[in-house]
Write a protein that holds these residues in place. Sequence first.
Motif, PDB file in Angstrom:
ATOM      1  N   VAL A  29     -52.904  12.623  62.092  1.00 15.70           N
ATOM      2  CA  VAL A  29     -52.447  13.766  61.085  1.00 15.70           C
ATOM      3  C   VAL A  29     -53.819  15.142  61.236  1.00 15.70           C
ATOM      4  O   VAL A  29     -53.160  15.925  61.389  1.00 15.70           O
ATOM      5  N   MET A  30     -54.754  14.666  61.364  1.00 16.80           N
ATOM      6  CA  MET A  30     -56.027  15.256  62.428  1.00 16.80           C
ATOM      7  C   MET A  30     -55.035  16.352  63.280  1.00 16.80           C
ATOM      8  O   MET A  30     -55.536  17.866  63.688  1.00 16.80           O
ATOM      9  N   GLY A  31     -54.248  15.686  64.451  1.00 12.34           N
ATOM     10  CA  GLY A  31     -53.623  16.770  65.295  1.00 12.34           C
ATOM     11  C   GLY A  31     -53.039  17.369  64.566  1.00 12.34           C
ATOM     12  O   GLY A  31     -52.781  18.980  65.610  1.00 12.34           O
ATOM     13  N   SER A  32     -52.353  17.040  63.343  1.00 12.07           N
ATOM     14  CA  SER A  32     -51.459  18.262  63.327  1.00 12.07           C
ATOM     15  C   SER A  32     -51.705  19.852  62.538  1.00 12.07           C
ATOM     16  O   SER A  32     -51.239  20.189  62.719  1.00 12.07           O
ATOM     17  N   CYS A  35     -54.272  20.596  62.940  1.00 15.41           N
ATOM     18  CA  CYS A  35     -55.114  21.515  63.772  1.00 15.41           C
ATOM     19  C   CYS A  35     -54.765  22.509  64.956  1.00 15.41           C
ATOM     20  O   CYS A  35     -54.022  23.746  64.995  1.00 15.41           O
ATOM     21  N   ILE A  36     -53.064  21.841  65.000  1.00 12.00           N
ATOM     22  CA  ILE A  36     -51.461  22.453  65.717  1.00 12.00           C
ATOM     23  C   ILE A  36     -51.165  24.181  64.034  1.00 12.00           C
ATOM     24  O   ILE A  36     -51.267  25.176  64.465  1.00 12.00           O
ATOM     25  N   ILE A  37     -51.227  23.391  63.147  1.00 13.12           N
ATOM     26  CA  ILE A  37     -50.771  24.059  61.865  1.00 13.12           C
ATOM     27  C   ILE A  37     -51.701  25.440  62.335  1.00 13.12           C
ATOM     28  O   ILE A  37     -50.784  26.611  61.547  1.00 13.12           O
ATOM     29  N   MET A  38     -52.818  24.628  62.391  1.00  8.48           N
ATOM     30  CA  MET A  38     -53.547  25.642  61.687  1.00  8.48           C
ATOM     31  C   MET A  38     -54.184  26.941  63.080  1.00  8.48           C
ATOM     32  O   MET A  38     -54.419  28.533  63.414  1.00  8.48           O
ATOM     33  N   ALA A  39     -53.697  26.311  64.425  1.00  6.56           N
ATOM     34  CA  ALA A  39     -53.935  27.084  65.801  1.00  6.56           C
ATOM     35  C   ALA A  39     -51.982  28.197  65.734  1.00  6.56           C
ATOM     36  O   ALA A  39     -52.489  29.388  66.093  1.00  6.56           O
ATOM     37  N   VAL A  40     -51.284  27.557  65.212  1.00 10.02           N
ATOM     38  CA  VAL A  40     -50.084  28.830  65.473  1.00 10.02           C
ATOM     39  C   VAL A  40     -50.139  29.488  64.164  1.00 10.02           C
ATOM     40  O   VAL A  40     -49.483  30.803  64.571  1.00 10.02           O
ATOM     41  N   SER A  41     -50.801  29.364  62.407  1.00  9.32           N
ATOM     42  CA  SER A  41     -50.773  30.386  61.662  1.00  9.32           C
ATOM     43  C   SER A  41     -51.960  31.158  61.625  1.00  9.32           C
ATOM     44  O   SER A  41     -52.023  32.572  61.066  1.00  9.32           O
ATOM     45  N   ALA A  60     -56.711  18.973  68.682  1.00  4.60           N
ATOM     46  CA  ALA A  60     -55.569  18.523  68.653  1.00  4.60           C
ATOM     47  C   ALA A  60     -55.359  17.518  69.918  1.00  4.60           C
ATOM     48  O   ALA A  60     -54.588  16.813  69.747  1.00  4.60           O
ATOM     49  N   ALA A  61     -55.663  18.637  71.142  1.00  5.71           N
ATOM     50  CA  ALA A  61     -54.652  17.268  72.076  1.00  5.71           C
ATOM     51  C   ALA A  61     -55.398  16.203  72.378  1.00  5.71           C
ATOM     52  O   ALA A  61     -55.095  14.943  72.626  1.00  5.71           O
ATOM     53  N   VAL A  62     -57.086  15.812  72.296  1.00  5.32           N
ATOM     54  CA  VAL A  62     -57.559  14.692  72.430  1.00  5.32           C
ATOM     55  C   VAL A  62     -57.727  14.083  71.249  1.00  5.32           C
ATOM     56  O   VAL A  62     -56.848  12.591  71.266  1.00  5.32           O
ATOM     57  N   CYS A  89     -42.837   3.303  70.912  1.00  4.66           N
ATOM     58  CA  CYS A  89     -42.725   4.589  71.199  1.00  4.66           C
ATOM     59  C   CYS A  89     -43.373   5.499  70.952  1.00  4.66           C
ATOM     60  O   CYS A  89     -43.519   6.795  71.611  1.00  4.66           O
ATOM     61  N   ALA A  90     -43.976   5.064  69.007  1.00  2.44           N
ATOM     62  CA  ALA A  90     -44.945   6.716  68.873  1.00  2.44           C
ATOM     63  C   ALA A  90     -45.977   6.287  69.515  1.00  2.44           C
ATOM     64  O   ALA A  90     -46.181   7.380  70.189  1.00  2.44           O
ATOM     65  N   GLY A  91     -46.153   5.407  70.253  1.00  3.95           N
ATOM     66  CA  GLY A  91     -48.031   6.022  70.203  1.00  3.95           C
ATOM     67  C   GLY A  91     -47.636   6.930  72.657  1.00  3.95           C
ATOM     68  O   GLY A  91     -48.150   7.649  72.827  1.00  3.95           O
ATOM     69  N   ALA A  92     -46.487   6.298  73.051  1.00  6.09           N
ATOM     70  CA  ALA A  92     -45.910   7.025  74.052  1.00  6.09           C
ATOM     71  C   ALA A  92     -45.284   8.738  74.117  1.00  6.09           C
ATOM     72  O   ALA A  92     -45.923   9.381  74.339  1.00  6.09           O
ATOM     73  N   LEU A  93     -44.703   8.848  72.854  1.00  4.57           N
ATOM     74  CA  LEU A  93     -44.731  10.199  71.899  1.00  4.57           C
ATOM     75  C   LEU A  93     -46.314  11.227  72.101  1.00  4.57           C
ATOM     76  O   LEU A  93     -45.991  12.446  72.527  1.00  4.57           O
ATOM     77  N   VAL A  94     -47.499   9.890  71.082  1.00  4.97           N
ATOM     78  CA  VAL A  94     -48.441  11.485  71.342  1.00  4.97           C
ATOM     79  C   VAL A  94     -49.439  11.507  72.094  1.00  4.97           C
ATOM     80  O   VAL A  94     -50.076  12.802  72.541  1.00  4.97           O
ATOM     81  N   ILE A  95     -49.166   9.905  72.841  1.00 11.98           N
ATOM     82  CA  ILE A  95     -49.966  10.729  74.557  1.00 11.98           C
ATOM     83  C   ILE A  95     -48.981  12.103  75.076  1.00 11.98           C
ATOM     84  O   ILE A  95     -50.187  13.330  75.586  1.00 11.98           O
ATOM     85  N   VAL A  96     -47.551  11.794  75.361  1.00 12.60           N
ATOM     86  CA  VAL A  96     -47.004  12.732  76.013  1.00 12.60           C
ATOM     87  C   VAL A  96     -47.464  14.382  74.877  1.00 12.60           C
ATOM     88  O   VAL A  96     -47.905  15.615  75.961  1.00 12.60           O
ATOM     89  N   ALA A  97     -47.373  14.466  73.898  1.00 17.45           N
ATOM     90  CA  ALA A  97     -47.254  14.940  72.931  1.00 17.45           C
ATOM     91  C   ALA A  97     -49.225  15.976  72.884  1.00 17.45           C
ATOM     92  O   ALA A  97     -49.358  17.631  73.453  1.00 17.45           O
ATOM     93  N   GLY A  98     -49.838  15.255  73.605  1.00 17.63           N
ATOM     94  CA  GLY A  98     -51.580  16.004  72.958  1.00 17.63           C
ATOM     95  C   GLY A  98     -51.508  15.987  74.750  1.00 17.63           C
ATOM     96  O   GLY A  98     -52.665  17.183  74.822  1.00 17.63           O
ATOM     97  N   ALA A  99     -50.821  15.885  75.575  1.00 15.21           N
ATOM     98  CA  ALA A  99     -51.583  16.202  77.570  1.00 15.21           C
ATOM     99  C   ALA A  99     -50.366  17.379  77.388  1.00 15.21           C
ATOM    100  O   ALA A  99     -50.380  18.455  77.863  1.00 15.21           O
TER     101      ALA A  99
END
Length: 277
Positions: free
Chosen positions: A176-179, A181-187, A197-199, A244-254
Amino acid sequence: MWSTFIVQDEEVRTVNTSPGVHQPSGGLEGFLGSRGGGRKRRHRPHPSSGDGISESQEGKIKLTLFMAVTGIMLTVLGMGTEFWVELKPSKSFDNNQTCLVAHYGLWKCCTKMIWVSDMDPKQEICGPLHLQGESNCTFFKFYTTGENIVLFQKTPEKDLTVVSAMFAIISLFLMVMGSICIIMAVSKGVQFFLKPAAVCFILSGVLIFLCLIVFHQSVLSFLASDQSIPLHHELSWSVTCVGCAGALVIVAGALFLVLALPYSPWEKCLPKKNSDI
């Protein structure tokens, strides 16, 4: 003598230009400034400044955020369901008419009484779970009163189950914290929030896999607590969702980490050859 001149700005206005009359400074600019109420537009960093986000980069960020949100939804689905592990004794464990199967997750345990006549005559173990039967579910009490449950004369390792639940909750919080951060970066149009957010996403994915490892260890400890009743166990679809969720968020963070770099890694790894000789 009175003289007039016409200023046309959306409508015709008459301004007194007599020598003895004081005129407000700024003229038309001051008038338009007063109409604007003194409001200033928020400054958005230009992409060429090194800290701004270009349109193409913004599209990549949103696509990666969609991947991360999918991982968050799978995490919530897996955490909220009790199909982490299925426990199946022999179909002759109870009696010749019914048999008992069980499944549990991080918070709740369920048992189900299945009719032997509905099962395949060739199979030796009770199940599968989708057959019709009477179900009974109860929440684990060791989160509140510390009382453990007894299932097939075995007791789950409550400490390991609590640790795995803590890993899952912390992981969801980091997602949730990463999301955010991404919303603030885009806005705001700045790249500064991409790195935290990546971390957050990478750490959350690591914690998800630690949660699965600890939970599997708790299942093995549960099975070893009593050997009088042999059980067949298998991890169920809730574990698949969380994995699957763990794999998705790690790829998204990278990917967020790559997008936060001041240069394109593709241009560094595969530089364009100079066609001029």
